[in-house]
Design a protein around this motif. Structure first.
Motif, mmCIF file in Angstrom:
data_model
loop_
_atom_site.group_PDB
_atom_site.id
_atom_site.type_symbol
_atom_site.label_atom_id
_atom_site.label_comp_id
_atom_site.label_asym_id
_atom_site.label_seq_id
_atom_site.Cartn_x
_atom_site.Cartn_y
_atom_site.Cartn_z
ATOM 1 N N HIS A 147 7.088 -2.125 -7.055
ATOM 2 C CA HIS A 147 5.692 -2.015 -7.465
ATOM 3 C C HIS A 147 4.858 -1.760 -6.211
ATOM 4 N N THR A 148 4.070 -0.700 -6.215
ATOM 5 C CA THR A 148 3.181 -0.413 -5.092
ATOM 6 C C THR A 148 1.761 -0.780 -5.495
ATOM 7 N N MET A 149 1.138 -1.614 -4.687
ATOM 8 C CA MET A 149 -0.233 -2.042 -4.951
ATOM 9 C C MET A 149 -1.178 -0.838 -4.821
ATOM 10 N N PRO A 150 -2.335 -0.870 -5.483
ATOM 11 C CA PRO A 150 -3.240 0.281 -5.503
ATOM 12 C C PRO A 150 -4.141 0.392 -4.272
ATOM 13 N N PHE A 151 -3.557 0.229 -3.102
ATOM 14 C CA PHE A 151 -4.293 0.381 -1.851
ATOM 15 C C PHE A 151 -3.794 1.644 -1.159
ATOM 16 N N PRO A 152 -4.690 2.522 -0.728
ATOM 17 C CA PRO A 152 -4.230 3.716 -0.030
ATOM 18 C C PRO A 152 -3.719 3.406 1.379
ATOM 19 N N HIS A 211 0.211 -10.888 -5.862
ATOM 20 C CA HIS A 211 0.962 -10.254 -6.948
ATOM 21 C C HIS A 211 2.350 -10.890 -7.048
ATOM 22 N N ALA A 240 0.844 -1.202 0.000
ATOM 23 C CA ALA A 240 0.000 0.000 0.000
ATOM 24 C C ALA A 240 0.875 1.245 0.000
ATOM 25 N N ALA A 241 0.244 2.352 -0.334
ATOM 26 C CA ALA A 241 0.962 3.625 -0.394
ATOM 27 C C ALA A 241 1.567 4.006 0.959
ATOM 28 N N ALA A 275 -4.615 -5.650 1.693
ATOM 29 C CA ALA A 275 -3.463 -5.155 0.929
ATOM 30 C C ALA A 275 -2.298 -6.131 1.026
#
Length: 162
Positions: free
Chosen positions: A96-101, A114, A69-70, A107
């Motif tokens: 690579h950062t997953m699209p979780f805030p 992934h 996550a971010a 996440a």
């Protein structure tokens, strides 16, 4: 020929006495690949993931990082681990950062999925016990086995969780 890609999952709460035991076990597993080029994929969590990253880099491997996550760095990494986390992140070939805030179980598991989609085999620093929460080591091992990935469980004698 593509580089063999090895992933890691494992406990984040290893006791300090477990660090050299796990490091030696991980290094022994990776040494079999030392004559070829090697790529490792990790979420870079404290404990097992970071020990794997160090061993991989020491053997000349290429590090690939998947951040769940971010806010992962600020949420999960303890203040006294930030320098080590940042140094390893700086040495990564890809991040690579997953699209979780926000960090959390969904996440963490998504990042592990992934990773699993991008590896040829998985090392698991695992005591064999159930996961402490969704997305834990046991869940990642189960997901890898479900995908048919080879899983090598490492739990050296004397290793313990804190």
């Amino acid at each position: 020929m593509a580089l063999p890609r090895i992933g890691i999952t494992g406990h984040t709460n290893l006791t300090p006495a477990s660090f050299p035991l796990v490091t030696d076990a991980v290094r022994a597993e990776l040494t079999g690949y030392a004559r070829t080029e090697l790529a490792g994929v990790t979420c870079l969590a404290r404990g097992s993931d970071q020990l794997f990253a160090h061993a991989l880099l020491d053997l000349g491997g290429t590090l690939h990082v998947v951040l769940p996550a971010a806010d992962y760095r600020d949420h999960l990494i303890a203040p006294d681990d930030l320098d080590e986390f940042d140094a390893l992140l700086d040495r990564a070939a890809t991040v690579h950062t997953m699209p979780f805030p926000s960090s959390g179980p969904a996440a963490y598991m998504a990042a592990s999925e992934h990773m699993l989609a991008r590896i040829d085999s998985l090392l698991a620093v695992w005591d064999g016990r159930p996961a402490g929460g969704y997305g834990g080591t046991a869940d990642v091992v189960s997901a890898a086995r479900h995908r048919g990935l080879p899983v090598t469980v490492l739990w050296p004698a004397g290793a313990a969780r804190g």
